[in-house]
Design an enzyme around this catalytic site. Structure first.
Site, PDB file in Angstrom:
ATOM      1  N   ASP A 143       0.853  -1.193   0.000  1.00 14.19           N
ATOM      2  CA  ASP A 143       0.000   0.000   0.000  1.00 14.19           C
ATOM      3  C   ASP A 143       0.891   1.245   0.000  1.00 14.19           C
ATOM      4  O   ASP A 143       1.930   1.263   0.667  1.00 14.19           O
ATOM      5  CB  ASP A 143      -0.881  -0.031   1.259  1.00 14.19           C
ATOM      6  CG  ASP A 143      -1.779   1.184   1.349  1.00 14.19           C
ATOM      7  OD1 ASP A 143      -2.037   1.813   0.299  1.00 14.19           O
ATOM      8  OD2 ASP A 143      -2.226   1.513   2.476  1.00 14.19           O
ATOM      9  N   ASP A 178      -4.442   3.591   2.841  1.00 16.44           N
ATOM     10  CA  ASP A 178      -5.850   3.169   2.946  1.00 16.44           C
ATOM     11  C   ASP A 178      -5.988   1.672   3.242  1.00 16.44           C
ATOM     12  O   ASP A 178      -7.094   1.134   3.280  1.00 16.44           O
ATOM     13  CB  ASP A 178      -6.638   3.555   1.678  1.00 16.44           C
ATOM     14  CG  ASP A 178      -6.176   2.786   0.432  1.00 16.44           C
ATOM     15  OD1 ASP A 178      -5.196   2.002   0.529  1.00 16.44           O
ATOM     16  OD2 ASP A 178      -6.794   2.968  -0.634  1.00 16.44           O
ATOM     17  N   ASP A 211      -1.579  -1.093  -3.933  1.00 15.74           N
ATOM     18  CA  ASP A 211      -1.876  -0.321  -5.144  1.00 15.74           C
ATOM     19  C   ASP A 211      -0.667  -0.290  -6.085  1.00 15.74           C
ATOM     20  O   ASP A 211       0.423  -0.750  -5.731  1.00 15.74           O
ATOM     21  CB  ASP A 211      -2.327   1.097  -4.773  1.00 15.74           C
ATOM     22  CG  ASP A 211      -1.420   1.730  -3.725  1.00 15.74           C
ATOM     23  OD1 ASP A 211      -0.189   1.548  -3.823  1.00 15.74           O
ATOM     24  OD2 ASP A 211      -1.931   2.390  -2.792  1.00 15.74           O
ATOM     25  N   ASP A 262      -3.711  -9.828 -16.283  1.00 14.33           N
ATOM     26  CA  ASP A 262      -4.590 -10.987 -16.150  1.00 14.33           C
ATOM     27  C   ASP A 262      -5.733 -10.799 -17.150  1.00 14.33           C
ATOM     28  O   ASP A 262      -6.376  -9.752 -17.170  1.00 14.33           O
ATOM     29  CB  ASP A 262      -5.143 -11.038 -14.716  1.00 14.33           C
ATOM     30  CG  ASP A 262      -5.287 -12.462 -14.213  1.00 14.33           C
ATOM     31  OD1 ASP A 262      -5.925 -13.251 -14.923  1.00 14.33           O
ATOM     32  OD2 ASP A 262      -4.773 -12.766 -13.126  1.00 14.33           O
ATOM     33  N   ASP A 274      -7.062 -16.310 -17.609  1.00 15.36           N
ATOM     34  CA  ASP A 274      -7.855 -16.828 -16.494  1.00 15.36           C
ATOM     35  C   ASP A 274      -8.939 -17.815 -16.914  1.00 15.36           C
ATOM     36  O   ASP A 274      -9.700 -17.547 -17.848  1.00 15.36           O
ATOM     37  CB  ASP A 274      -8.536 -15.623 -15.817  1.00 15.36           C
ATOM     38  CG  ASP A 274      -9.352 -16.006 -14.599  1.00 15.36           C
ATOM     39  OD1 ASP A 274      -8.735 -16.304 -13.569  1.00 15.36           O
ATOM     40  OD2 ASP A 274     -10.592 -16.010 -14.690  1.00 15.36           O
ATOM     41  N   GLU A 304      -4.316 -20.512 -17.599  1.00 17.84           N
ATOM     42  CA  GLU A 304      -4.780 -21.247 -16.413  1.00 17.84           C
ATOM     43  C   GLU A 304      -5.610 -22.410 -16.947  1.00 17.84           C
ATOM     44  O   GLU A 304      -6.810 -22.296 -17.161  1.00 17.84           O
ATOM     45  CB  GLU A 304      -5.629 -20.358 -15.502  1.00 17.84           C
ATOM     46  CG  GLU A 304      -5.908 -21.080 -14.188  1.00 17.84           C
ATOM     47  CD  GLU A 304      -7.077 -20.517 -13.392  1.00 17.84           C
ATOM     48  OE1 GLU A 304      -7.137 -20.777 -12.191  1.00 17.84           O
ATOM     49  OE2 GLU A 304      -7.950 -19.838 -13.962  1.00 17.84           O
ATOM     50  N   HIS A 357      -2.507 -17.162  -5.882  1.00 19.26           N
ATOM     51  CA  HIS A 357      -3.560 -16.490  -5.100  1.00 19.26           C
ATOM     52  C   HIS A 357      -4.790 -17.359  -4.895  1.00 19.26           C
ATOM     53  O   HIS A 357      -5.729 -16.943  -4.213  1.00 19.26           O
ATOM     54  CB  HIS A 357      -3.954 -15.199  -5.819  1.00 19.26           C
ATOM     55  CG  HIS A 357      -4.653 -15.476  -7.122  1.00 19.26           C
ATOM     56  ND1 HIS A 357      -4.031 -16.127  -8.166  1.00 19.26           N
ATOM     57  CD2 HIS A 357      -5.922 -15.248  -7.525  1.00 19.26           C
ATOM     58  CE1 HIS A 357      -4.893 -16.265  -9.162  1.00 19.26           C
ATOM     59  NE2 HIS A 357      -6.043 -15.742  -8.804  1.00 19.26           N
ATOM     60  N   ASP A 358      -4.837 -18.536  -5.506  1.00 17.97           N
ATOM     61  CA  ASP A 358      -5.978 -19.444  -5.342  1.00 17.97           C
ATOM     62  C   ASP A 358      -5.628 -20.654  -4.493  1.00 17.97           C
ATOM     63  O   ASP A 358      -6.464 -21.536  -4.298  1.00 17.97           O
ATOM     64  CB  ASP A 358      -6.432 -19.997  -6.704  1.00 17.97           C
ATOM     65  CG  ASP A 358      -7.048 -18.942  -7.580  1.00 17.97           C
ATOM     66  OD1 ASP A 358      -7.634 -17.986  -7.035  1.00 17.97           O
ATOM     67  OD2 ASP A 358      -6.954 -19.071  -8.815  1.00 17.97           O
TER      68      ASP A 358
HETATM   69  C1  GLC Z   1      -9.317 -18.173 -11.758  1.00 22.13           C
HETATM   70  C2  GLC Z   1      -8.693 -17.177 -10.816  1.00 22.13           C
HETATM   71  C3  GLC Z   1      -9.517 -17.111  -9.573  1.00 22.13           C
HETATM   72  C4  GLC Z   1     -10.903 -16.655  -9.933  1.00 22.13           C
HETATM   73  C5  GLC Z   1     -11.507 -17.511 -11.050  1.00 22.13           C
HETATM   74  C6  GLC Z   1     -12.668 -16.816 -11.671  1.00 22.13           C
HETATM   75  O1  GLC Z   1      -9.340 -19.456 -11.231  1.00 22.13           O
HETATM   76  O2  GLC Z   1      -7.372 -17.511 -10.588  1.00 22.13           O
HETATM   77  O3  GLC Z   1      -8.957 -16.280  -8.604  1.00 22.13           O
HETATM   78  O4  GLC Z   1     -11.735 -16.723  -8.812  1.00 22.13           O
HETATM   79  O5  GLC Z   1     -10.606 -17.761 -12.090  1.00 22.13           O
HETATM   80  O6  GLC Z   1     -12.238 -15.727 -12.436  1.00 22.13           O
END
Ligand code: GLC
Length: 561
Positions: A21, A25, A29, A98, A200, A260, A332-333
Site C-alpha cells: 500500500d 488506505d 496499489d 490478467d 484466467d 490457467e 492467489h488461489d
Molecule cells: C481463476 C482465478 C480465480 C478466480 C476464477 C474466476 O481461477 O485464478 O482467482 O476466482 O478464475 O475468475
C-alpha cells in the site's frame, strides 16, 4: 524447438491488493508496486504477472471486471499503470496482465444493457435461458458452490449463467461480436506495452451445444459444472476460440501468455503449448490437484513431499520436447506451498523451505514465484469464518456444514485450503502491519510476520530470500543456462522417499539437483563423479566419489564430470 524471448526468464506474481500500500488506505496499489520494483529487480525476476487491477466491484477480488480498459481507483490510475510499464521497461522487466474473459462483472455495461433487454444485442453476449418448471435451466453446481444460474431480476422465468459467483456472468463466446470485443481489447493492451497475459479460467469458454442436466454428485442434488469441459463440442469450440486469440492478438505481438488450464488431456499439450500452441506456457497444476475430493475441500488429502515430487516429475516428463510448463508451489488461489507440501512439523523450518524451493526453481519449464514466497511466507490462522474474505472458502465451508461437520470442524477442515492463506499482506518488515501499510490492512497480517519477513532476510546469508536469489542467479548463469533452461530432464531415485533429485543436461554440462525433503540424512548415488558443487542450501554436502550425503532438509546442485 524454436527459442523464444521469454524462456530464460523468471516470473513473479503480484496480487496487488496485498502487495504494497502506498497511501495508507490499507489496500495495496500500483504506486506501491512501483516502490518495490528495485527489490524485484534485485531478486532477479523479469516478468511480473499482475492479478487484475481493472475497474471492478471486487466481488471475486478483481476477477469480476466492470471495465477492461480502466484501472480501479483503489489500485491507482491509468497514469500509474503507464508509469509501471515505463519503469519496468527501464529495468529490463515485463508486465503481464490478467485476462479474465470467461466472464465479466454483472456491473459491466454489457451486462447492464443485457439485463435491460435480454432479447437485444447485448443479451446475446451472455447465456440467458428459460427455467424448467420453476427450477433453473440445468442442475450445474458453480465453482464456488450453489447453482450456476441466477434469476434475471424482474423476470422469474429467465436465468443467466455464471460458472463462478453470481456477480460473474459468463460471456457467450459463440457470439462473434464477443470474440471481436476481446481481440480488440487484448490488442489495445499489447499496443500499450504489456508483454502478454495470464489467461484466467480459460478452458471454460467452450460450452456444449446444448446445456443439459448431469447426474447429481452431492447431497445438494447438483452436478459439478466441470463435467461440461469433457464435452467434445465444448472442446472443439475452445480450440477454435483460442486459435483466433493467438492469430489475431498474441502472435502478431510476440506476446508471452500463460494459460490457467486445468483438465487437459496429455494429447492436448502439443496443441496448447507446443510449437505455435495457443499459449506460450500453461501452469502445471498436477500437484495442486493431488488429493482433491469430489465432495469438496473438507474431504481433501494433504500431499507430502513425495506427492509433490511425483506430480512435478510426471508433468516435466509429459512436457519434455513439447514445450514449457509454468511451475508453481502456490498462487492467489492456493494455500502457501510450504504449508501444503512440507510435513506440518517442518513447514516453518527455513531449511525445508529452501529444499522445496530448489526443486521448483530448477525443474524444466518456467518458474513462477508468488509474492512473499521468496520470504518463506506460510498459511495463516483464521479465528472464525467471519475472518474469511474469499467467496470460494465460504462456499466450501457451507458444503462442510451440509456434510454434518460442526462449525469449528468445518472451519478447521477448509482453512488449510483457503485462498486467503496466500492473500494476507506481504510481510516486508517486523514493524506496523508488516510494512504493508501505514494504515489498517484490509486483511489481517499473518501473526508470524515478526519472524517471517523480507527485512529480516535481506542480505542475510542462509536466509530463504537469499537462497531464492542464488537459485535464480544459477538458472540465469550463462554457463549453466543451456542445461537449466533448455536442457533435458532425468529423474533420479524416484523410489527413495523424501528425496527429490534429477539431472539437467545441456550445452556439454550435466548438473545434478538433489533435495532432501526429509528430516533424516540421505545418500544420493550420482550417475557420475562430482566436478564442482555449484550450490548448497546449508553448509556443504557430504561427498564421496559417486554420491552426495545430504543433511536433513539440505539441497545441493553439483556439476558432474
Ligand atoms: C481463476 C482465478 C480465480 C478466480 C476464477 C474466476 O481461477 O485464478 O482467482 O476466482 O478464475 O475468475
Amino acid at each position: 524447438m524454436e527459442r523464444k524471448w521469454w524462456q530464460d526468464k523468471v516470473c513473479y506474481q503480484i496480487w496487488p491488493k496485498s502487495f504494497q500500500d502506498s497511501n495508507g488506505d490499507g489496500v495495496g496499489d500500483i504506486p506501491g508496486i512501483l516502490r518495490r520494483l528495485d527489490y524485484l529487480k534485485e531478486l532477479g525476476v523479469d516478468i511480473l504477472w499482475l492479478s487484475p487491477v481493472y475497474k471492478s466491484p471486487l466481488a471475486d477480488e478483481g476477477y469480476d471486471i466492470a471495465d477492461y480498459r480502466d484501472i480501479d481507483p483503489r489500485f491507482g490510475t491509468m497514469e500509474d499503470m503507464e508509469r509501471l510499464l515505463a519503469e519496468t521497461k527501464r529495468r529490463g522487466m515485463y508486465v503481464v496482465m490478467d485476462l479474465v474473459v470467461n466472464h465479466c462483472s454483472d456491473e459491466h455495461p454489457w451486462f447492464q444493457q443485457a439485463l435491460a433487454d435480454p432479447e437485444g444485442p447485448y443479451g446475446k453476449y451472455f447465456y440467458f435461458r428459460k427455467g424448467k418448471n420453476g427450477a433453473p435451466p440445468t442442475n450445474w453446481r458453480s465453482y464456488f458452490g450453489g447453482s450456476v444460474w441466477s434469476p434475471v431480476p424482474g423476470r422469474d422465468d429467465l436465468y443467466y449463467l455464471h460458472l463462478f459467483c453470481q456477480k460473474q456472468p459468463d460471456l457467450d463466446w459463440e457470439n462473434p461480436a464477443v470474440r471481436r470485443e476481446v481481440v480488440e481489447m487484448v490488442n489495445w493492451w499489447l499496443d500499450k506495452g504489456v508483454a502478454g497475459f495470464r489467461v484466467d479460467a480459460i478452458v471454460n469458454i467452450g460450452k456444449p451445444a446444448v446445456l443439459e442436466d448431469y447426474a447429481p454428485d452431492r447431497p445438494d442434488g447438483l452436478a459439478d459444472c466441470r463435467k461440461m469441459l469433457a464435452d467434445p463440442v465444448a472442446r472443439r469450440r475452445l480450440h477454435g476460440y483460442l486459435a483466433q486469440l493467438r492469430d489475431e492478438a498474441f502472435a502478431p505481438h510476440n506476446a508471452f501468455t500463460v494459460g490457467e488450464v486445468f483438465d487437459t488431456d496429455p494429447a492436448e499439450l502439443q496443441l496448447f503449448i507446443g510449437q505455435n500452441g495457443f499459449f506460450s506456457s500453461m501452469f502445471d497444476f498436477a500437484a495442486a490437484c493431488w488429493g482433491g475430493s469430489p465432495k469438496g475441500w473438507y474431504d481433501a488429502k494433504k500431499p507430502g513431499p513425495d506427492n509433490y515430487r511425483d506430480c512435478a516429475f510426471a508433468s516435466a516428463r509429459a512436457a519434455d520436447g513439447v514445450g514449457f510448463l509454468s511451475n508453481i508451489i502456490e498462487n492467489h488461489d492456493e494455500p502457501r506451498g510450504v504449508s501444503r507440501y512440507l510435513p506440518e512439523e517442518a513447514s516453518g523450518d527455513p531449511r525445508a523451505k529452501k529444499a522445496l524451493a530448489a526443486v521448483q526453481m530448477l525443474l524444466p519449464g518456467l518458474p513462477f514465484l508468488y509474492q512473499g514466497q521468496e520470504a518463506g511466507m506460510t498459511n495463516t490462522v483464521f479465528p472464525s469464518i467471519d475472518a474469511v474474505d474469499d467467496v470460494n472458502t465460504r462456499g466450501e465451508y457451507a458444503a462442510a456444514l451440509a456434510a454434518g461437520f460442526s462449525p469449528d470442524e468445518a472451519l478447521a477442515r477448509v482453512a488449510r485450503w483457503s485462498r486467503d492463506n496466500a492473500r494476507t499482506p506481504v510481510q516486508w518488515t517486523a514493524d506496523h502491519a508488516a510494512g504493508f501499510t501505514t494504515g489498517t490492512p484490509w486483511m489481517a497480517v499473518n501473526p508470524n510476520y515478526t519472524q517471517v519477513n523480507v527485512a529480516a532476510q535481506q542480505g542475510v546469508e542462509g536466509s530463504v530470500l537469499e537462497f531464492y536469489k542464488s537459485l535464480i542467479r544459477l538458472r540465469k548463469n550463462d554457463k549453466y543456462k543451456e542445461a537449466l533452461v533448455w536442457g533435458g530432464f532425468e529423474p533420479l531415485h524416484q523410489d527413495q522417499s523424501g528425496l527429490a533429485a534429477f539431472v539437467r543436461a545441456g550445452g556439454g554440462r550435466t548438473l545434478a539437483v538433489a533435495s532432501n525433503l526429509s528430516g533424516e540424512p540421505q545418500r544420493v548415488d550420482l550417475p557420475g563423479t562430482t566436478k564442482e558443487v555449484l550450490l548448497c542450501s546449508d553448509g556443504a554436502p557430504g561427498l564421496t566419489d559417486d554420491a552426495l550425503i545430504l543433511a536433513p532438509w539440505q539441497a545441493a546442485v553439483v556439476e558432474l564430470a
